[in-house]
Design an enzyme around this catalytic site. Structure first.
Site, PDB file in Angstrom:
ATOM      1  N   HIS A 368       0.712  -1.194  -0.139  1.00 27.17           N
ATOM      2  CA  HIS A 368      -0.038   0.006   0.108  1.00 27.17           C
ATOM      3  C   HIS A 368       0.971   1.249   0.157  1.00 27.17           C
ATOM      4  CE1 HIS A 368      -3.929  -1.903   0.844  1.00 27.17           C
ATOM      5  NE2 HIS A 368      -3.206  -2.650   1.369  1.00 27.17           N
ATOM      6  N   LYS A 560      -8.113  13.975   4.525  1.00 25.17           N
ATOM      7  CA  LYS A 560      -7.507  12.966   4.377  1.00 25.17           C
ATOM      8  C   LYS A 560      -6.291  13.107   5.428  1.00 25.17           C
ATOM      9  CE  LYS A 560      -6.127  14.108   0.068  1.00 25.17           C
ATOM     10  NZ  LYS A 560      -6.260  12.715  -0.748  1.00 25.17           N
ATOM     11  N   ARG A 561      -5.598  11.943   5.870  1.00 22.42           N
ATOM     12  CA  ARG A 561      -4.411  12.238   6.820  1.00 22.42           C
ATOM     13  C   ARG A 561      -3.496  13.438   6.452  1.00 22.42           C
ATOM     14  NH1 ARG A 561      -4.312   8.233  10.863  1.00 22.42           N
ATOM     15  NH2 ARG A 561      -2.251   9.077  11.541  1.00 22.42           N
ATOM     16  N   LYS A 566       0.981  14.352   0.794  1.00 26.89           N
ATOM     17  CA  LYS A 566      -0.197  14.717   0.163  1.00 26.89           C
ATOM     18  C   LYS A 566      -0.339  16.225   0.069  1.00 26.89           C
ATOM     19  CE  LYS A 566      -2.592  10.948   2.879  1.00 26.89           C
ATOM     20  NZ  LYS A 566      -2.998  10.161   1.872  1.00 26.89           N
ATOM     21  N   THR A 668      -8.546   6.630  -2.128  1.00 26.07           N
ATOM     22  CA  THR A 668      -9.762   6.202  -2.130  1.00 26.07           C
ATOM     23  C   THR A 668     -10.765   7.467  -2.099  1.00 26.07           C
ATOM     24  OG1 THR A 668      -9.686   5.176   0.032  1.00 26.07           O
ATOM     25  CG2 THR A 668      -9.457   3.782  -1.844  1.00 26.07           C
ATOM     26  N   LYS A 672     -14.818   8.401  -3.581  1.00 23.54           N
ATOM     27  CA  LYS A 672     -15.821   8.821  -3.028  1.00 23.54           C
ATOM     28  C   LYS A 672     -16.088  10.166  -3.371  1.00 23.54           C
ATOM     29  CE  LYS A 672     -13.897   6.222   0.661  1.00 23.54           C
ATOM     30  NZ  LYS A 672     -12.901   6.022   1.859  1.00 23.54           N
TER      31      LYS A 672
HETATM   32  C1  26V Z   1       2.304   1.923   8.174  1.00 27.56           C
HETATM   33  C2  26V Z   1       2.393   1.912   9.336  1.00 27.56           C
HETATM   34  C3  26V Z   1       3.843   1.910   9.838  1.00 27.56           C
HETATM   35  C4  26V Z   1       3.812   1.517  11.462  1.00 27.56           C
HETATM   36  C5  26V Z   1       2.739   1.956  12.184  1.00 27.56           C
HETATM   37  C6  26V Z   1       1.334   1.398  11.728  1.00 27.56           C
HETATM   38  C7  26V Z   1       1.336   1.600  10.185  1.00 27.56           C
HETATM   39  C8  26V Z   1       0.056   1.637   9.792  1.00 27.56           C
HETATM   40  C9  26V Z   1      -0.069   1.717   8.293  1.00 27.56           C
HETATM   41  C10 26V Z   1       1.054   1.907   7.644  1.00 27.56           C
HETATM   42  C11 26V Z   1       1.092   1.695   6.112  1.00 27.56           C
HETATM   43  C12 26V Z   1      -0.191   2.706   5.532  1.00 27.56           C
HETATM   44  C13 26V Z   1      -0.187   2.558   4.153  1.00 27.56           C
HETATM   45  C14 26V Z   1      -1.470   3.169   3.550  1.00 27.56           C
HETATM   46  O1  26V Z   1      -2.185   3.453   4.487  1.00 27.56           O
HETATM   47  N1  26V Z   1      -1.349   3.175   2.104  1.00 27.56           N
HETATM   48  C15 26V Z   1      -2.683   3.695   1.869  1.00 27.56           C
HETATM   49  O2  26V Z   1      -3.307   2.778   1.385  1.00 27.56           O
HETATM   50  C16 26V Z   1      -4.447   3.141   0.583  1.00 27.56           C
HETATM   51  C17 26V Z   1      -5.478   1.796   0.189  1.00 27.56           C
HETATM   52  O3  26V Z   1      -4.566   0.983  -0.690  1.00 27.56           O
HETATM   53  C18 26V Z   1      -4.158   3.847  -0.581  1.00 27.56           C
HETATM   54  O4  26V Z   1      -5.291   4.404  -1.064  1.00 27.56           O
HETATM   55  C19 26V Z   1      -3.419   5.136  -0.054  1.00 27.56           C
HETATM   56  O5  26V Z   1      -2.802   5.892  -1.300  1.00 27.56           O
HETATM   57  C20 26V Z   1      -2.041   4.550   0.514  1.00 27.56           C
HETATM   58  O6  26V Z   1      -1.518   5.826   1.107  1.00 27.56           O
END
Ligand code: 26V
Length: 823
Positions: A368, A560-561, A566, A668, A672
């Protein structure tokens, strides 16, 4: 139980007509909530409604389980540390088709529907896109009647609540279970031990092979909670199983026996911290011990459950990969790969080769993000202490893998170093992306560009070594949550216009709206819906923020975050540019704009928190400048979550998707917003590219460099200062922010943001894209004056978004990766 006694235990059928629902609600108010009609509160009503729905779901859920069993179907298990479900009352009522009956019953009792719905706490068990995607996928699996189950963690505290204190983000714990969760079924009998620590003993098994035993471990118990997941317009109800950590009785006993009661209870607390809280960062992998323990706790319980159910049914493990598929949502559950190997080797005594074959055929992995700081790695010493047997297995995997690589590329030591599962720079680390890749038969990206970048950059060596393994599965969103629930008036208009509701199950049918874009009467209705939603949002903002919005202004949203990539800061550079132009030319002929921001920053991400403060400081100045009036307003809506998204998205007219090309895997929110008739201003990044392709280039505001141009710019020593000196307006805007124009109480406050741009290399290339962004925003303003043409394009956006239903995404996963079929 005998046949006779089990038939005596047949429950009353739970019908969906009004009298039956009324009876259900009355009974639950009385017997579940335990209150007299005179004393009931909104929350009591919510509880009664939720239980009335749950009764109906339970029946269908059991039937679904039985059907899957009888048909002996192949199943998919979706493993994810995050499920960002949001509220369930409305969504379940809509999916069951009883929302209208509920509305009428509440009217009979003179109850306020939205006040009741607002008492439900969100299940905010996710950070953002990745967690919400998992929730959309569950909706699609059930709607498509596919046998798919989610596995996750029942965090006691979900995503924190965001408050503003003088414009700064403050976090508050999300105690979502405080009033009880009516949707879950605790399963105290479904309980597995999860082991940590200890050591590995090698011995000779009776079959003559060397075998390993992991011993002297500490235990934490994982207890299951089940949540029914209803499909739309179908009787299929699937399951989401969430694990909660409980202390192990054995473990406590040691201390009880030693007579230390207090110590025993302390230890109980310690082990129960494992499912206490969701990690609220999605940008940096911190390598924290508690997070690793959460990950292992979760996958160990899930695999024990999966393997247990499989063996109980088939009495063999040999057909595992024919009967089940396991999808890893990012690398967070990737320890499932060495864990399954461990079970197959140490519990089922399979040979390495056979165990490996079954494992690789079972798993697939979704990537992701390509941002290097978000790629997970775990220090070898930490794994050695917590999971010594897994570390051994990972080393053996690596040994065999690198042997194969060396065989194909003799003498290429550099390649071995790059591809190793272990990075050797500094403290040795296990690279979870490499581990997940090698242990899966399919690895997918989430939009075409992202998948191509995986092949060309992060996983280029792996693409060469395992051609065909990387595939694309462009993300999607569920139209049930994001149109049917979010936007009732637009749903109604579409259904009335098309004369059916099938489009909610086959979103490509929205193309039937295309001719109506040229129908002035339809445009008028479409505009009226948007206007209605804007007024609703204005009410909400007035309540939550005390700010009055002009519902006739252009509603421009970026929700968004908060992340540097971003580029909320680029949006602000435009806001300030626009502000100065209005301020200095009172006569300027422009359209009124309301720029809306919402989003959370990770608590440890200082730059992101500073961006929130800057949004609010700019809002303060702009919103109170009498020279501006209501031609420009800036607003930050606090605590962006699923419920807030449901309110903002239907009211949006302009959707900002402005990440640096090559950084946003998919996005995403972009889907929406476009589905709800917002026009996008965006870069050629993530799924924006495919959205533009679908809705037509004429109906999409594109600007900025593409991914190749960005990477060339960086290769050729990008100099942000060049742009700063060359563009007077840009220079003025940056100087205002740096000079304290928006922060007279602390003129240096925003220096760190300016430094990142001017002396820190402007990693995300804001300055390089600024001029084209401003040009494009001017185009937006021009078009908004022509409200007929704007509406025409908005309609064409809605009409052409069919591809982005998560139903399409899930069908692709089911066919190409999981090999599961409709039953
Ligand atoms: C990384 C970490 C690092 C350690 C701590 C907890 C944590 C939690 C999540 C992540 C990875 C986040 C990656 C993410 O959210 N990617 C997003 O995924 C969406 C669904 O595929 C996508 O639409 C977004 O573009 C993308 O940023």
């Amino acid at each position: 139980m005998t046949k006779r006694s089990s038939s005596l235990l047949k429950p009353t059928e739970q019908l969906l007509d009004k009298p039956a629902l009324r009876r259900g609600i009355a009974n639950h108010l009385h017997y579940t909530v335990g209150k007299d009609a005179e004393q009931v509160t909104d929350r009591d009503w919510f509880m009664a409604l939720a239980h009335t729905i749950r009764d109906r779901l339970t029946e269908r859920w059991m039937k679904t389980t039985r059907r899957y069993q009888e048909k002996d179907v192949k199943r998919v298990y979706y493993l994810s540390l995050e499920f960002l479900i949001g509220r369930s009352l409305n969504n379940s009522a809509l999916n069951l088709g009883i929302a209208e009956n509920f509305r009428q019953i509440l009217t009979e009792f003179e109850m306020n529907e939205s006040r009741i719905a607002d008492t439900e706490a969100e299940a905010a068990l996710g950070n953002g896109g990745l967690g919400r995607l998992a929730a959309c996928f569950l909706d699609s699996l059930a709607t498509l009647d596919l046998p798919g189950e989610g596995y996750g963690i029942r965090y006691e505290y979900g995503m924190f609540h965001q408050h503003l204190h003088q414009g700064w983000q403050r976090e508050q714990p999300d105690n979502w279970l405080r009033y009880g969760n009516p949707w879950e079924f605790p399963r105290p009998e479904i309980l597995y031990p999860v082991e940590f620590g200890g050591r590995v003993v090698e011995y000779r098994h009776e079959n003559g092979q060397a075998a390993h035993q992991w011993t002297d471990t500490e235990h934490v118990m994982a207890m299951a909670y089940d949540m029914p997941i209803p499909g739309y317009d179908t009787d299929t109800v699937n399951n989401l199983r969430l694990w909660s950590a409980k202390s192990s009785r054995d473990f406590d006993l040691e201390f009880f026996n030693a007579g230390d009661y207090i110590k025993a209870v302390e230890h109980k607390n310690l082990s129960e911290t494992l499912s206490k809280v969701l990690y609220p960062s999605d940008s940096t992998s911190l390598g924290r011990e508690l997070r690793l323990k959460q990950e292992y706790f979760f996958i160990s319980a899930s695999l024990q459950d999966i393997v247990h159910k499989h063996v109980q049914h088939y009495h063999t493990i040999e057909n595992l990969s024919h009967k089940i598929a396991i999808q890893l949502n990012d690398t967070h559950p990737a320890l499932a790969i060495p864990e399954l190997m461990r079970l197959l080797l140490d519990k089922f005594y399979l040979t390495w080769d056979r165990a490996w074959e079954l494992t690789v055929n079972t798993f697939s992995y979704t990537n992701h993000t390509l941002l290097p700081e978000a790629l997970e790695t775990w220090p070898v010493p930490l794994l050695e202490r917590l999971l010594p047997r897994h570390l051994q297995i990972i080393y053996e995997m690596n040994h065999r893998f690198l042997r194969d690589v060396a065989h194909r590329y003799p003498g290429d030591g550099e390649r071995l170093r790059r591809m190793s599962l272990i990075s050797e720079e500094g403290t040795k680390q296990v690279r979870m992306g490499h581990l997940a890749f090698v242990g899966s038969h399919r690895v997918n990206g989430v939009a075409q560009l992202h998948t191509q970048l995986m092949r060309d950059t992060t996983f280029a060596d792996f693409e060469q070594f395992f051609p065909q393994r990387i595939v694309n599965k462009t993300n999607g969103i569920t139209p049930r949550r994001w149109l049917n629930e979010a936007n009732p008036p637009l749903t109604q208009l579409i259904s009335d216009t098309l004369g059916h509701k099938h489009w909610l199950k086959d979103l490509t049918l929205l193309k039937q709206l295309i001719p109506f874009a040229d129908d002035a009467a339809f445009r008028q209705q479409f505009r009226a819906v948007k206007q209605h939603n804007k007024v609703q949002l204005a009410h909400f903002v007035q309540q939550r923020c005390g700010i009055i919005l002009n519902p006739h202004s252009l509603f421009d949203v970026q929700i968004k975050r908060i992340h540097e990539y971003k580029r909320q800061l680029l949006n602000l550079l435009h806001v300030v540019t626009h502000y100065v132009r209005l301020r200095d030319n009172p006569q300027i002929d422009t359209v009124a704009r309301t720029v809306i921001f919402a989003g959370k920053a990770a608590p440890g991400y200082a730059q992101a928190k500073l961006i929130i403060k800057l949004i609010n400081d700019i809002a303060d100045v702009v919103n109170h400048d009498p020279r501006i009036g209501d031609r420009l307003k800036v607003i930050f809506i606090p605590n962006y979550d699923v419920s807030t998204a449901l309110k903002i998205i239907p009211a949006a007219e302009l959707s900002q998707q402005i990440s640096t090309a090559g950084t946003e895997a998919s996005g995403t929110g972009n889907m929406k917003l476009a589905l709800n008739g917002a026009l996008t201003i965006g870069t050629l990044d993530g799924a924006n590219i495919e959205i533009r392709e679908e809705v037509g280039a004429d109906n999409f505001f594109i600007f900025g460099m593409n991914a190749e141009e960005i990477s060339a710019l960086k290769r050729n020593a990008y100099s942000p200062l060049f742009y700063y000196h060359a563009q007077a307006e840009l220079r003025m805007v940056l100087d205002m922010i740096a000079g304290g124009y928006f922060s007279p109480d602390a003129p240096d406050r925003f220096q760190p943001l300016i430094d990142a741009l001017l002396s820190g290399g402007d990693y995300y290339c804001l300055l390089a894209d600024y001029a084209d962004y401003i040009r494009c925003q001017n185009e937006v303003t021009q078009l908004y004056r022509d409200s007929e043409e704007w509406t025409r394009r908005a309609i064409l956006n809605t009409a052409n978004m069919g591809k982005f239903s998560s139903d399409r995404t899930i069908k692709e996963y089911a066919q190409d990766i999981w090999k599961i079929g409709e039953i």
